[in-house]
Motif scaffolding. Structure first.
Motif, PDB file in Angstrom:
ATOM      1  N   GLN A 188       0.735  -1.386   0.223  1.00 14.61           N
ATOM      2  CA  GLN A 188      -0.199   0.204  -0.082  1.00 14.61           C
ATOM      3  C   GLN A 188       0.891   1.728  -0.030  1.00 14.61           C
ATOM      4  O   GLN A 188       1.965   1.413   0.387  1.00 14.61           O
ATOM      5  CB  GLN A 188      -1.220   0.086   1.210  1.00 14.61           C
ATOM      6  N   LYS A 189      -0.011   2.417  -0.834  1.00 21.16           N
ATOM      7  CA  LYS A 189       1.082   3.583  -1.098  1.00 21.16           C
ATOM      8  C   LYS A 189       0.335   4.637  -1.065  1.00 21.16           C
ATOM      9  O   LYS A 189      -1.253   4.920  -1.598  1.00 21.16           O
ATOM     10  CB  LYS A 189       1.943   3.152  -1.755  1.00 21.16           C
ATOM     11  N   TYR A 190       0.932   5.956  -1.267  1.00 19.80           N
ATOM     12  CA  TYR A 190      -0.190   7.073  -1.901  1.00 19.80           C
ATOM     13  C   TYR A 190       1.041   7.864  -3.341  1.00 19.80           C
ATOM     14  O   TYR A 190       2.010   8.123  -2.034  1.00 19.80           O
ATOM     15  CB  TYR A 190      -0.081   7.905  -0.071  1.00 19.80           C
ATOM     16  N   ASP A 191       0.353   8.223  -3.774  1.00 16.27           N
ATOM     17  CA  ASP A 191       0.963   8.088  -5.389  1.00 16.27           C
ATOM     18  C   ASP A 191       1.453   9.870  -4.420  1.00 16.27           C
ATOM     19  O   ASP A 191       0.830  10.315  -3.624  1.00 16.27           O
ATOM     20  CB  ASP A 191       0.623   8.711  -6.270  1.00 16.27           C
ATOM     21  N   SER A 192       2.474  10.583  -5.305  1.00 14.93           N
ATOM     22  CA  SER A 192       2.882  11.906  -4.971  1.00 14.93           C
ATOM     23  C   SER A 192       1.603  13.163  -5.185  1.00 14.93           C
ATOM     24  O   SER A 192       1.278  12.955  -6.129  1.00 14.93           O
ATOM     25  CB  SER A 192       4.125  11.938  -6.445  1.00 14.93           C
ATOM     26  N   HIS A 193       1.404  13.204  -3.888  1.00 15.16           N
ATOM     27  CA  HIS A 193       0.746  14.945  -3.807  1.00 15.16           C
ATOM     28  C   HIS A 193       1.353  15.615  -3.443  1.00 15.16           C
ATOM     29  O   HIS A 193       2.032  16.191  -2.628  1.00 15.16           O
ATOM     30  CB  HIS A 193      -0.392  13.980  -3.420  1.00 15.16           C
ATOM     31  N   TYR A 194       0.313  16.768  -3.197  1.00 17.31           N
ATOM     32  CA  TYR A 194       0.326  17.429  -2.253  1.00 17.31           C
ATOM     33  C   TYR A 194      -0.618  18.418  -0.661  1.00 17.31           C
ATOM     34  O   TYR A 194      -1.666  17.050  -1.720  1.00 17.31           O
ATOM     35  CB  TYR A 194       0.012  19.453  -2.979  1.00 17.31           C
ATOM     36  N   ASP A 195       0.368  18.120   0.433  1.00 15.63           N
ATOM     37  CA  ASP A 195      -0.758  18.375   1.478  1.00 15.63           C
ATOM     38  C   ASP A 195      -2.065  19.917   1.225  1.00 15.63           C
ATOM     39  O   ASP A 195      -2.789  20.259   1.798  1.00 15.63           O
ATOM     40  CB  ASP A 195      -0.480  17.789   2.930  1.00 15.63           C
ATOM     41  N   VAL A 196      -1.099  20.609   0.470  1.00 17.25           N
ATOM     42  CA  VAL A 196      -2.089  21.860   0.354  1.00 17.25           C
ATOM     43  C   VAL A 196      -2.810  22.212  -0.693  1.00 17.25           C
ATOM     44  O   VAL A 196      -2.751  21.454  -2.169  1.00 17.25           O
ATOM     45  CB  VAL A 196      -1.045  22.517  -0.124  1.00 17.25           C
ATOM     46  N   PHE A 197      -4.318  22.498  -0.812  1.00 18.43           N
ATOM     47  CA  PHE A 197      -5.045  22.443  -1.843  1.00 18.43           C
ATOM     48  C   PHE A 197      -4.922  24.095  -3.074  1.00 18.43           C
ATOM     49  O   PHE A 197      -5.604  24.523  -2.564  1.00 18.43           O
ATOM     50  CB  PHE A 197      -6.785  22.276  -1.572  1.00 18.43           C
ATOM     51  N   ASP A 198      -4.776  23.357  -3.610  1.00 18.08           N
ATOM     52  CA  ASP A 198      -4.456  24.842  -4.817  1.00 18.08           C
ATOM     53  C   ASP A 198      -5.568  25.237  -5.629  1.00 18.08           C
ATOM     54  O   ASP A 198      -6.295  24.077  -6.197  1.00 18.08           O
ATOM     55  CB  ASP A 198      -3.465  24.087  -6.400  1.00 18.08           C
ATOM     56  N   PRO A 199      -5.852  25.852  -5.142  1.00 18.25           N
ATOM     57  CA  PRO A 199      -7.724  26.798  -5.917  1.00 18.25           C
ATOM     58  C   PRO A 199      -7.692  26.287  -6.588  1.00 18.25           C
ATOM     59  O   PRO A 199      -8.613  26.427  -7.275  1.00 18.25           O
ATOM     60  CB  PRO A 199      -7.240  28.125  -5.351  1.00 18.25           C
ATOM     61  N   GLU A 200      -6.577  26.713  -7.868  1.00 18.62           N
ATOM     62  CA  GLU A 200      -7.323  26.488  -8.998  1.00 18.62           C
ATOM     63  C   GLU A 200      -7.255  24.822  -9.940  1.00 18.62           C
ATOM     64  O   GLU A 200      -8.411  24.998 -10.740  1.00 18.62           O
ATOM     65  CB  GLU A 200      -5.822  26.577 -10.193  1.00 18.62           C
ATOM     66  N   ARG A 201      -7.033  24.165  -9.108  1.00 19.86           N
ATOM     67  CA  ARG A 201      -7.550  22.817  -9.291  1.00 19.86           C
ATOM     68  C   ARG A 201      -8.615  22.340  -8.408  1.00 19.86           C
ATOM     69  O   ARG A 201      -9.552  21.421  -8.612  1.00 19.86           O
ATOM     70  CB  ARG A 201      -6.484  21.670  -8.601  1.00 19.86           C
ATOM     71  N   TYR A 202      -8.993  22.709  -6.733  1.00 22.15           N
ATOM     72  CA  TYR A 202     -10.125  22.389  -6.319  1.00 22.15           C
ATOM     73  C   TYR A 202     -11.350  22.844  -5.486  1.00 22.15           C
ATOM     74  O   TYR A 202     -11.722  23.286  -5.021  1.00 22.15           O
ATOM     75  CB  TYR A 202      -9.314  21.931  -4.839  1.00 22.15           C
TER      76      TYR A 202
END
Ligand SMILES: *[C@@H]1O[C@H](CO)[C@@H](O)[C@H](O)[C@H]1NC(C)=O
Length: 297
Positions: A188-202
């Protein structure tokens, strides 16, 4: 060859001075050997005493400095301050992103306690859906997890840990999300990501995640926290988020890892991208503490 001759040989242009010197030497010589001997003894004694005195003085000063730094004259503290000095050892593992490792942050007993609390509540972990996404993406985050608040824990362990995180990060507890306790089983794993939510995406965010503190609750093979963009490396289009490359922090029972997702100017630090490598042997347990820039989130 006498010393006078040596002076004459090496500094021929300074005859006058040399002569004065030799005159002085001659006048001493007239006192005779016992006189010179006595003079030398006195001179030596005086020098010895003086150096002794000096070293005592500087020794006292050094002791004083050491006392200052050991005993600490405590500063008056405010209502919310402490009446003691805290030292929490850490290693800077990177400045890009700003990442810090805290060995022995929690005791094995504290870690086991958190695992025991979380175990019966585990559910498949989810990710925040980006704009346009309607269901959980497949195979990005395969861990199980649950949220635990410090106030749910009557033993005070979570409270103590959170307090210590506040001391380590210097960021107040009112800005903390509840602990997200995660279990990564084999593979099990978690692919690379940001913990911060870019308003442009989210879309617009009520508040942002400034920093993340990970407390590793178990020893495990694999399961490293990897920063593929550390020092701005691998930041090209070709990077595959499933690849576990870059700076890797190996989970060790009781150790902590802190990193910041935002620059001091509040813009997103692209090098804070990170993932959890697949577990190779055993299970990776981690308590995640996300720290917000607002008290409401
Ligand atoms: C914020 O800081 C980062 C790092 O110093 C810099 O690269 C970026 O351009 C800054 N952003 C703004 C909007 O000033």
């Amino acid at each position: 060859m006498s010393s006078n001759q040596m002076f004459d040989d090496y500094i021929p242009k300074k005859k006058a001075k040399t002569r004065a010197y030799s005159l002085c030497w001659n006048s001493k010589a007239k006192i005779g050997f016992p006189g010179v001997f006595l003079f030398c003894c006195l001179f030596f004694l005086a020098g010895f005493l003086a150096s002794n005195l000096l070293s005592q003085v500087s020794g006292a000063r050094q002791r004083g400095r050491r006392l200052e730094s050991l005993d600490y004259d405590l500063m008056a503290h405010g209502e919310t301050g402490d009446d003691s000095i805290s030292t929490i050892p850490f290693q800077v593992i990177s400045w890009r992103p700003r990442a810090f490792y805290f060995p022995d942050f929690a005791t094995p007993a504290q870690c086991q306690h958190i695992i025991d609390m979380a175990q019966p509540k585990l559910e498949p972990s989810t990710v925040l859906l980006a704009k346009g996404e309607t269901q959980q993406p497949y195979d990005v985050r395969t861990s199980m997890g649950t949220f635990l608040s410090a106030y749910e824990d009557e033993t005070g362990v979570l409270d103590d840990i959170e307090e210590k995180i506040a001391m380590a990060t210097k960021l107040p507890r009112v800005n903390y999300e509840a602990f997200n306790v995660l279990r990564y089983g084999l593979g099990q794993k978690y692919d690379s990501h940001y913990d911060v939510f870019d308003p442009e995406r989210y879309g617009p965010q009520k508040s942002q995640r400034v920093a993340t503190f990970l407390l590793y609750l178990s020893d495990v093979e694999g399961g490293e926290t990897a920063f593929p963009f550390e020092d701005s490396l691998n930041m090209d289009e070709n990077y595959d988020v499933k690849k576990c490359i870059g700076l890797k922090a190996k989970p060790r029972l009781g150790d902590g890892l802190l990193f910041y997702s935002l620059f001091p100017n509040n813009s997103i630090d692209p090098t804070s991208t990170h993932g959890s490598c697949p577990v190779i042997k055993g299970a990776k347990w981690v308590a995640t503490k996300w720290i917000r820039d607002e008290q409401d989130f």
